[in-house]
Design an enzyme around this catalytic site. Structure first.
Site, PDB file in Angstrom:
ATOM      1  N   ASP A  70      45.475  47.750  15.176  1.00 26.05           N
ATOM      2  CA  ASP A  70      46.609  48.405  15.392  1.00 26.05           C
ATOM      3  C   ASP A  70      46.126  49.569  16.274  1.00 26.05           C
ATOM      4  O   ASP A  70      45.986  49.268  17.501  1.00 26.05           O
ATOM      5  CB  ASP A  70      47.296  48.741  14.054  1.00 26.05           C
ATOM      6  N   PHE A 114      55.659  45.916  12.862  1.00 28.13           N
ATOM      7  CA  PHE A 114      54.984  45.777  11.542  1.00 28.13           C
ATOM      8  C   PHE A 114      55.086  44.344  11.002  1.00 28.13           C
ATOM      9  O   PHE A 114      56.244  43.687  11.010  1.00 28.13           O
ATOM     10  CB  PHE A 114      55.495  46.655  10.541  1.00 28.13           C
ATOM     11  N   GLU A 171      38.483  40.961  11.399  1.00 23.08           N
ATOM     12  CA  GLU A 171      39.478  41.906  10.905  1.00 23.08           C
ATOM     13  C   GLU A 171      40.904  41.042  10.910  1.00 23.08           C
ATOM     14  O   GLU A 171      41.136  40.177  11.882  1.00 23.08           O
ATOM     15  CB  GLU A 171      39.698  42.835  11.797  1.00 23.08           C
ATOM     16  N   ASP A 172      41.935  41.460   9.902  1.00 24.53           N
ATOM     17  CA  ASP A 172      43.122  40.848  10.039  1.00 24.53           C
ATOM     18  C   ASP A 172      43.963  41.254  11.336  1.00 24.53           C
ATOM     19  O   ASP A 172      44.315  40.201  12.040  1.00 24.53           O
ATOM     20  CB  ASP A 172      43.838  41.244   8.881  1.00 24.53           C
ATOM     21  N   ARG A 216      51.177  39.776   0.643  1.00 25.14           N
ATOM     22  CA  ARG A 216      50.110  39.244   1.300  1.00 25.14           C
ATOM     23  C   ARG A 216      49.939  37.662   0.962  1.00 25.14           C
ATOM     24  O   ARG A 216      49.603  36.863   1.806  1.00 25.14           O
ATOM     25  CB  ARG A 216      48.754  39.832   0.484  1.00 25.14           C
ATOM     26  N   ASP A 218      49.747  43.353   4.209  1.00 26.69           N
ATOM     27  CA  ASP A 218      50.394  43.688   2.936  1.00 26.69           C
ATOM     28  C   ASP A 218      51.342  44.722   3.617  1.00 26.69           C
ATOM     29  O   ASP A 218      51.102  45.583   4.749  1.00 26.69           O
ATOM     30  CB  ASP A 218      49.605  44.404   1.938  1.00 26.69           C
ATOM     31  N   GLY A 267      42.852  42.978   3.967  1.00 23.06           N
ATOM     32  CA  GLY A 267      43.563  42.407   4.529  1.00 23.06           C
ATOM     33  C   GLY A 267      43.312  41.111   5.292  1.00 23.06           C
ATOM     34  O   GLY A 267      43.799  40.063   5.424  1.00 23.06           O
ATOM     35  N   LYS A 299      47.245  43.951  18.159  1.00 25.57           N
ATOM     36  CA  LYS A 299      48.439  44.881  18.503  1.00 25.57           C
ATOM     37  C   LYS A 299      48.240  45.560  19.752  1.00 25.57           C
ATOM     38  O   LYS A 299      47.925  46.969  19.671  1.00 25.57           O
ATOM     39  CB  LYS A 299      49.166  45.624  17.562  1.00 25.57           C
TER      40      LYS A 299
HETATM   41  P1  IMP Z   1      44.192  50.705  12.713  1.00 29.34           P
HETATM   42  O1  IMP Z   1      43.016  51.476  11.923  1.00 29.34           O
HETATM   43  O2  IMP Z   1      45.142  51.386  12.913  1.00 29.34           O
HETATM   44  O3  IMP Z   1      43.583  49.717  13.746  1.00 29.34           O
HETATM   45  O4  IMP Z   1      44.580  49.660  11.518  1.00 29.34           O
HETATM   46  C1  IMP Z   1      43.898  48.421  11.261  1.00 29.34           C
HETATM   47  C2  IMP Z   1      44.480  48.145   9.655  1.00 29.34           C
HETATM   48  O5  IMP Z   1      45.800  48.679   9.387  1.00 29.34           O
HETATM   49  C3  IMP Z   1      44.348  46.710   9.672  1.00 29.34           C
HETATM   50  O6  IMP Z   1      43.118  46.426   8.984  1.00 29.34           O
HETATM   51  C4  IMP Z   1      45.526  46.562   8.336  1.00 29.34           C
HETATM   52  O7  IMP Z   1      44.969  46.625   7.186  1.00 29.34           O
HETATM   53  C5  IMP Z   1      46.587  47.547   8.695  1.00 29.34           C
HETATM   54  N1  IMP Z   1      47.822  46.948   9.590  1.00 29.34           N
HETATM   55  C6  IMP Z   1      47.801  47.678  10.970  1.00 29.34           C
HETATM   56  N2  IMP Z   1      49.063  47.015  11.333  1.00 29.34           N
HETATM   57  C7  IMP Z   1      49.552  46.209  10.290  1.00 29.34           C
HETATM   58  C8  IMP Z   1      50.797  45.586  10.034  1.00 29.34           C
HETATM   59  O8  IMP Z   1      51.713  45.493  10.984  1.00 29.34           O
HETATM   60  N3  IMP Z   1      51.053  45.059   8.948  1.00 29.34           N
HETATM   61  C9  IMP Z   1      50.078  45.326   7.684  1.00 29.34           C
HETATM   62  N4  IMP Z   1      49.042  45.797   7.933  1.00 29.34           N
HETATM   63  C10 IMP Z   1      48.815  46.655   9.051  1.00 29.34           C
HETATM   64 MG    MG Z   2      42.410  45.362   7.130  1.00 26.43          MG
END
Ligand code: IMP
Ligand code: MG
Length: 178
Positions: A106, A155, A102-103, A168, A162, A48, A134
């Site tokens: 979440d 989202f 990081e993109d 993307r 993606d 991402g 987020k």
């Molecule tokens: P986490 O491990 O829950 O913090 O999620 C992180 C990863 O989930 C990010 O690096 C993204 O690749 C993906 N992700 C989280 N939220 C979104 C979203 O809203 N759209 C797309 N990808 C997301």
């Molecule tokens: Mg990612």
């Protein structure tokens, strides 16, 4: 800007290309100041963050390295159970200043699982830079040091992010339509 469709879902414009680039420039200027003389390693988490990393790194004017690892925990529009390391770390990070790129953060699960692995290689410091934070979704104790945008728990796709592998390739970021 108009809505886009990715697979079965419709997304509406959320963050413009101009706004994204403006925030990235501000972050780059801050990092150029804070890391001058430290030769940091920008550690980009694929997939991402490839566009964010590229646009950020182009504006880094101090001595710096970049490397890429691949972690994933997402399936569709929700975080899946497991964090997998698909491409590992090849750089020697011992004694180095690391900026994780990081993109989006979440739940924080991906980084929460990866950080101990990185810490075991004894870097001098680790900071986390994200494009999107987020904040309400955070469920793991992960401290974000630099965030371009705090966003609500919705989202988003585009600019590297993606939905099931698609969406993307846009310059702006789009939000799932309610
Ligand atoms: P986490 O491990 O829950 O913090 O999620 C992180 C990863 O989930 C990010 O690096 C993204 O690749 C993906 N992700 C989280 N939220 C979104 C979203 O809203 N759209 C797309 N990808 C997301
Ligand atoms: Mg990612």
């Amino acid at each position: 800007m108009s809505n886009i469709k990715v697979l079965d879902k419709e997304f509406e414009p959320y963050l413009s290309e101009e706004l994204i680039q403006e925030k990235i420039s501000e972050l780059a200027q801050q990092l150029n100041k804070e890391y001058a003389g430290k030769r940091p390693i920008f550690l980009s988490i694929l997939n991402g963050s490839f566009l964010f990393t590229a646009d950020l790194f182009k504006q880094i004017t101090i001595e710096a390295e970049v490397c890429f690892i691949k972690l994933a925990s997402y399936k569709g529009t929700t975080s899946s159970g497991n964090v997998i390391t698909a491409i590992g770390l090849d750089a020697n990070v011992s004694g180095r200043d690391i900026i994780i790129v990081e993109d989006i953060i979440d739940t924080g699960k991906t980084l929460h699982h990866f950080l101990p692995q990185l810490e075991s290689s004894s870097p001098a410091s680790i900071k986390i830079a994200v494009l999107l934070n987020k904040t309400e979704a955070l469920a793991y104790p992960v401290k974000v040091d630099y965030a371009c945008f705090d966003i609500p728990n919705k989202f988003v796709v585009g600019y590297g992010l993606d939905y099931d592998g698609l969406g993307r390739n846009t310059k702006a970021i789009y939000q799932l339509k309610a």
